[in-house]
Design an enzyme around this catalytic site. Structure first.
Site, PDB file in Angstrom:
ATOM      1  N   SER A   4      18.381 -14.227 -30.723  1.00 35.99           N
ATOM      2  CA  SER A   4      18.462 -13.056 -30.068  1.00 35.99           C
ATOM      3  C   SER A   4      18.813 -12.799 -28.880  1.00 35.99           C
ATOM      4  O   SER A   4      19.886 -14.002 -28.544  1.00 35.99           O
ATOM      5  CB  SER A   4      17.250 -11.772 -30.450  1.00 35.99           C
ATOM      6  OG  SER A   4      17.882 -10.715 -30.842  1.00 35.99           O
ATOM      7  N   LYS A  29      17.329  14.719 -27.340  1.00 36.31           N
ATOM      8  CA  LYS A  29      16.053  14.793 -26.428  1.00 36.31           C
ATOM      9  C   LYS A  29      14.658  14.071 -27.149  1.00 36.31           C
ATOM     10  O   LYS A  29      14.673  13.307 -26.369  1.00 36.31           O
ATOM     11  CB  LYS A  29      15.780  15.959 -25.826  1.00 36.31           C
ATOM     12  CG  LYS A  29      15.531  14.882 -24.640  1.00 36.31           C
ATOM     13  CD  LYS A  29      15.820  13.834 -23.567  1.00 36.31           C
ATOM     14  CE  LYS A  29      15.207  13.785 -22.339  1.00 36.31           C
ATOM     15  NZ  LYS A  29      15.598  12.883 -21.386  1.00 36.31           N
TER      16      LYS A  29
END
Length: 294
Positions: free
Chosen positions: A119, A171
């Site tokens: 990764s 949000k």
């Protein structure tokens, strides 16, 4: 008959100065062989550098600064990038990637994989001039993930109703107090997809591969070093010694050569006792939270 005094007794000041000068000469000679600043062995003249990327990649400052120092040091002819990392946060991985790419533009860089370079660990190394992996090194894992936990349902069962106020419907994405809405999940998936596109594009650029070839294996799968060689993600099988020999070959260096290694990592007594460096400690503290990572 009076006994003859030794030089040290007749001239104690001169003798003391002589001993100090001798000690300084010895220390200078030792420092010429042992690079005290980096804790590595050197032989004078041309050197190769080593950059260590170890543990979860949660920050990049020390590694990027060390890479820049090696890039600007004309006596360092090439650099070994020693990677033993399962990945980490996205932005620090991208910063190290950029630093390695700039370094490889001016001097040879050979990446060497330890147990794992997956990764983000693969991401930071793919701009290297060459990559050497052990057959059993775990690498690849080209993908992005976001991890977080929600406790809203559990709290309600306990009679606690969480309230979260926000100025927009996205949000509150990732708050542990509420489950994701369908819209929030789709928006986060869109965010992940853009980060994945960046990952694929940078691997393709670093390895000189077509994006389609990278995307075909960019499904998060971990692979061995031997498999990575077949896919074109690495260049050669071998360990650190083979990587150093390849680096010396690329630098047209024969015989013994000095080595400067970094960045140094200061450890507390507790870290030494439990065997974890600061990067691993930060990884344990930060990774389980709300974070995008490679």
């Amino acid at each position: 008959m009076e006994a003859k005094l030794r030089f040290s007794q007749r001239h104690p000041v001169l003798f003391g100065i002589s001993m100090i000068l001798l000690a300084m000469a010895l220390v200078t000679g030792v420092m010429a062989f042992f690079d005290v600043s980096s804790g590595t062995v050197g032989f004078g003249g041309d050197k190769i550098g080593q950059v260590n990327v170890v543990g979860p990649i949660m920050e990049s400052d020390a590694v990027v600064d060390w890479i820049r120092a090696l890039r600007e040091d004309d006596s360092v002819k090439g650099v070994l990038l020693r990677v033993n990392s399962p990945g980490g946060a996205i932005a620090p991985s991208q910063e190290i990637y950029a630093a390695v790419r700039r370094l490889a533009e001016v001097k040879p860089v050979v990446a060497s994989y330890g147990t794992v370079a997956a990764s983000g660990g693969y991401y930071v190394s793919c701009p290297a001039t060459k990559i050497v992996a052990n057959p059993g090194s775990i690498t690849g894992s080209i993908g992005v993930k976001a991890e977080f936990m929600t406790f809203g349902a559990v709290l309600e069962k306990l009679g606690i109703r969480p309230e979260v106020l926000a100025t927009g419907r996205y949000k509150t994405s990732g708050t542990p107090l509420k489950d994701l809405t369908t819209e929030q999940r789709a928006q986060l998936q869109e965010l992940l997809s853009d980060m994945q596109d960046q990952f694929v594009a940078d691997v393709a650029r670093g390895r000189g591969m077509d994006e389609s070839a990278v995307r075909a294996i960019a499904d998060g799968r971990g692979i061995t070093g031997r498999q990575a060689l077949v896919y074109g993600l690495v260049d050669r099988m071998g360990g650190r010694e083979e990587a150093i020999n390849l680096l010396k070959e690329l630098c047209s260096i024969s015989g013994r050569v000095g080595l400067v290694e970094g960045p140094e990592e200061e450890q507390t007594l507790l870290q030494r006792l439990i065997g974890l460096g600061s990067s691993e400690i930060k990884g344990l503290l930060q990774m389980p939270g709300w974070v995008f990572s490679y």
